[in-house]
Design an enzyme around this catalytic site. Structure first.
Site, PDB file in Angstrom:
ATOM      1  N   ASP A  71      44.303  38.034  47.574  1.00 23.59           N
ATOM      2  CA  ASP A  71      44.374  38.984  46.730  1.00 23.59           C
ATOM      3  C   ASP A  71      44.567  38.316  45.194  1.00 23.59           C
ATOM      4  OD1 ASP A  71      45.245  41.632  44.674  1.00 23.59           O
ATOM      5  OD2 ASP A  71      44.085  42.426  46.263  1.00 23.59           O
TER       6      ASP A  71
ATOM      7  N   TRP B  85      36.789  43.259  42.833  1.00 16.24           N
ATOM      8  CA  TRP B  85      36.629  43.361  41.472  1.00 16.24           C
ATOM      9  C   TRP B  85      37.648  44.331  40.711  1.00 16.24           C
ATOM     10  CZ3 TRP B  85      32.114  41.611  38.263  1.00 16.24           C
ATOM     11  CH2 TRP B  85      32.361  41.876  37.008  1.00 16.24           C
ATOM     12  N   ASP B  86      38.682  43.720  40.077  1.00 14.43           N
ATOM     13  CA  ASP B  86      39.659  44.837  39.678  1.00 14.43           C
ATOM     14  C   ASP B  86      39.740  44.767  38.249  1.00 14.43           C
ATOM     15  OD1 ASP B  86      42.123  46.162  39.571  1.00 14.43           O
ATOM     16  OD2 ASP B  86      43.219  44.742  40.801  1.00 14.43           O
TER      17      ASP B  86
ATOM     18  N   ASP C 187      46.859  52.657  44.715  1.00 12.30           N
ATOM     19  CA  ASP C 187      47.685  51.381  45.016  1.00 12.30           C
ATOM     20  C   ASP C 187      49.044  52.098  45.644  1.00 12.30           C
ATOM     21  OD1 ASP C 187      46.581  49.285  43.765  1.00 12.30           O
ATOM     22  OD2 ASP C 187      47.785  49.591  41.842  1.00 12.30           O
TER      23      ASP C 187
HETATM   24  C1  GLA Z   1      46.021  46.163  41.026  1.00 14.21           C
HETATM   25  C2  GLA Z   1      45.216  46.509  42.531  1.00 14.21           C
HETATM   26  C3  GLA Z   1      46.252  45.833  43.611  1.00 14.21           C
HETATM   27  C4  GLA Z   1      46.233  44.428  43.382  1.00 14.21           C
HETATM   28  C5  GLA Z   1      46.929  44.218  42.157  1.00 14.21           C
HETATM   29  C6  GLA Z   1      47.015  42.726  41.771  1.00 14.21           C
HETATM   30  O1  GLA Z   1      47.098  46.714  41.063  1.00 14.21           O
HETATM   31  O2  GLA Z   1      44.926  47.931  42.534  1.00 14.21           O
HETATM   32  O3  GLA Z   1      45.517  46.329  44.888  1.00 14.21           O
HETATM   33  O4  GLA Z   1      45.051  43.896  43.578  1.00 14.21           O
HETATM   34  O5  GLA Z   1      46.244  44.748  41.257  1.00 14.21           O
HETATM   35  O6  GLA Z   1      47.527  42.150  40.661  1.00 14.21           O
END
Ligand code: GLA
Length: 701
Positions: free
Chosen positions: A339, A450-451, A521
């Protein structure tokens, strides 16, 4: 019997899509109106109601298929435009239609004066009782037109009140929770103005007359396939008429339609069931698996994932990832995902976004050795990216401060210390596609998360001409779709997971590009029962990423058993984000056994029909049942949330089985007929606080 028919003497179209019958007609004044949306009526008669008094519009105006701002129309329009010479009156009339291969109806409307057309598209999916509709606005004139609002369409419900509206609401770490309220009058608006779909409201709405429950009664649904600003308006107009309109939000929106150009709206999905909310959800789930999800991975099982986030946060490096990978392989993980934290300068969320090369301190030899290690252990390697954002503290931003949305001379508000890249610019789009393509070409990567970790602010695009400025809300989403489509084309083996700080960008438009989503999250297994319940109202379990994480939970401070955490997460696409190196031998073994079991039943969860037997909202117990399409196997997840006074939970009556088949109840060794299991039920067999169990049934054929 064709799915779409036209009856010329009455000028009525009837679209029959499974249980959903959608009927529309051409009025005497050539407006196109909705006659019916609901259970089957065949070719309905043309019911008229002309207003008898001043101030009272005719029903024809109130039930228009695609209403515009113009003439005597006062409700929320689908279309609002500025025509040449400053004319802001638009009246659309029927000019023609086409039925394409019995699969799609296109009804063409045109303004009474100007060469502005609205093509209304309707596509039935009879297997799922769904009709997809969208509009294409075409400027066939010689001068530009400005669109101020261009929604996808309307759902015109049978007249009467009250209607009950059910929708999914929440916030970061508390997405997609079910809300129900009665609508008596006025306007109810759900929307996003945040640039993405949003955690606060999801673009879906369900309607019933108050009598529907999980398995009985009529329910209408509408969903929007769009991952940017959207709006859903449920509005009572005269004569107890509730209309629901959905589409790209008109807030701060303008679209410059030059001569010859057209604007295609996102799809609005209309769904109908007479089997309650559960029936509607099951149709939608099947529809998504068969029609929406990217084809190349749609039929494959979703893999078991390990994700480094809740284990290492930003502190990833070659050594610790390698050690974790060994444990992950041991318990049966299939994809090992690194991640956030792997790229240059990324030690917390203050820096690094934009500099997408492996951090030389953490990965002195690049990502290669970790990837090779992961592959040798029999897993595929996955990676986290956040392509739409940049930290001001990055080389990318220092080089290109003009690459973010901004209004010159005004503050650039940071959220999570980052700014949004202006993907409306072709150079920025090329850059983003370029580095992602390189990353996937140079490394053997099988999975991309992909965030998108912020909402939009100061949405300025200084380089664009004035009339294009407010197109950014739509252009940004189009650019994300375009980049993803191109990446998928070039790298068809890669699985893409969509994430926006959890479930901030879950919708049917995103689902056409992402094979699965990071749901929230919030990984607390109890909170998740509520979030996941709401998620499944609209979206299938196959797309619902769910991790088992460490205790106490970082968000809720709650410590639940490993088994309960697994059972909660096993109702979706299972993942693990727990420090495997800190688990005891016994826990490792437990995790391994549960993952092995998940693999055995995952096709029931991922491909099966879901029955939400008991909602966690009802109190101290919850139960969810998945049944294979052939009814041969079923997994029932039961959760005792609170126990007391030694009280046993009542039997749960199962659903979706064959009444005459005998089912073997695993663990109990008994065989019971489907009729017994559905009418008498089974003892949940769990009591106490936070106890859970999976009951597995197999039919004897
Ligand atoms: C977001 C995502 C998390 C993680 C963080 C990393 O909050 O939802 O799962 O990937 O970013 O910074």
């Amino acid at each position: 019997m064709p799915n779409i028919s036209f009856e010329p003497s009455q000028k009525i179209w009837s679209i029959s899509s499974g249980k959903l019958n959608y009927v529309l007609a051409i009025g005497d004044d050539l407006s196109v109106i909705n006659l019916h949306c609901g259970g089957n009526v065949g070719l309905a008669g043309f019911q008229r109601y002309e207003g008898r008094f001043p101030f009272e519009p005719s029903l024809q105006l109130l039930r228009e298929e695609y209403s515009s701002f113009g003439g005597l129309r006062f409700a929320e329009p689908c279309l609002k435009v500025e025509l040449p010479d400053g004319v802001r009156d638009c009246v659309l009339k029927y000019t023609g239609h086409e039925i394409v291969d019995s699969r799609e109806l296109i009804v063409v409307l045109k303004d009474i004066g100007y060469d502005l057309f609205a093509d209304l598209h309707y596509r039935p999916y009879p297997e799922f009782s769904v009709v997809a509709r969208w509009a294409e606005i075409r400027n066939a004139g010689s001068r530009p037109v400005t669109l101020e609002e261009a929604l996808s369409g309307a759902l015109t419900l049978p007249r009467g009140r009250p209607w009950r509206m059910t929708y999914l609401s929440g916030r970061w770490a508390g997405e997609t929770r079910v809300v129900q309220e009665e609508l008596w009058a006025g306007k109810k608006v759900l929307e996003s103005r945040r640039g993405t779909t949003s955690h606060q409201y999801n673009p879906v709405a369900f309607f019933d007359r108050g009598g529907a429950d999980e398995e009985e009664g009529e329910v209408w649904g509408c969903l929007l396939g769009w991952s940017g600003n959207w709006k859903c308006v449920a509005e009572y107009v005269e004569h107890d008429q509730l209309r629901v309109e959905m589409g790209v939000n008109d807030f701060d929106f303008r679209w410059h339609l030059a001569p010859g150009e057209s604007f295609k709206t996102p799809k609005m999905i209309l769904a109908y069931s007479d089997d309650g909310f559960g029936g509607l959800s099951r149709s939608l789930h099947r529809f998504e698996r068969q029609e929406i999800l990217p084809r190349n991975h749609a039929a494959e099982p979703r893999p078991v994932i390990f994700n480094s986030w809740e284990t290492l946060y930003f502190n990833v490096n070659e050594e610790n990832l390698k050690s974790l990978a060994e444990r992950a392989a041991e318990i049966g993980v299939e994809i090992f995902v690194v991640d956030d934290g792997w790229f240059r300068g990324r030690n917390d969320d203050h820096a690094g976004l934009g500099d997408w090369e492996p951090d030389p301190k953490k990965f002195p030899r690049g990502l290669g050795p970790v990837i090779e290690h992961v592959k040798k252990l029999g897993m595929r390697f996955g990676i986290w990216v956040e392509p739409e954002n940049v930290n001001p503290n990055s080389d990318l931003y220092r080089r290109h401060p003009d690459w973010v949305y901004n209004f010159p001379g005004r503050p650039r508000s940071e959220m999570r210390n980052q700014l949004v890249l202006n993907l409306c610019r072709s150079d920025v789009r090329e850059y983003v596609l370029g580095w992602l393509d390189r990353l996937l070409t140079e490394n053997d990567i099988g999975f991309v998360k992909w965030d998108m970790n912020r909402n939009f602010s100061e949405p300025g695009w200084p380089e664009a001409p004035g009339e294009r400025q407010r197109e950014i809300w739509v252009r940004h989403v189009q650019a994300v779709y375009e980049i993803l489509d191109e990446l998928r084309r070039r790298h068809p083996d890669v699985i893409f997971e969509g994430c926006s700080g959890g479930g901030g960008r879950v919708d049917l438009g995103a689902m056409e590009r992402f094979d699965q989503f990071w749901t929230s999250d919030n990984t607390d297994a109890l909170d998740r029962l509520f979030i996941q319940e709401g998620y499944t109202y609209a979206y299938c379990a196959k797309t619902m990423g769910a991790w088992v994480t460490g205790v106490p939970n970082f968000l809720t401070n709650r410590s639940l058993s490993l088994e309960f955490r697994f059972h909660s997460a096993m109702m979706g696409a299972l993942g693990i984000s727990i420090n495997l190196l800190e688990l005891s031998r016994r826990e490792v073994e437990e995790a391994r056994t549960l993952i092995e079991y998940y693999k055995k039943i995952r096709y029931i969860v991922q491909e099966g029909d879901l029955y939400r037997l008991v909602s966690p909202r009802t109190g101290c117990f919850a139960a969810f049942q998945f049944v294979t399409p052939d009814r041969g196997e079923s997994s029932v997840f039961v959760f005792s949330l609170r126990g007391g006074f030694g009280k046993r939970h009542p039997n749960i009556r199962l659903r979706g089985l064959e009444p005459d088949l005998l089912y073997v109840v695993e663990d109990e060794g008994r065989s019971l007929p489907g009729s017994y299991l559905m009418n008498f039920g089974v003892d949940p067999g769990v009591i106490g606080d936070f106890k859970s169990r999976i009951i597995h049934l197999t039919a004897k054929r």
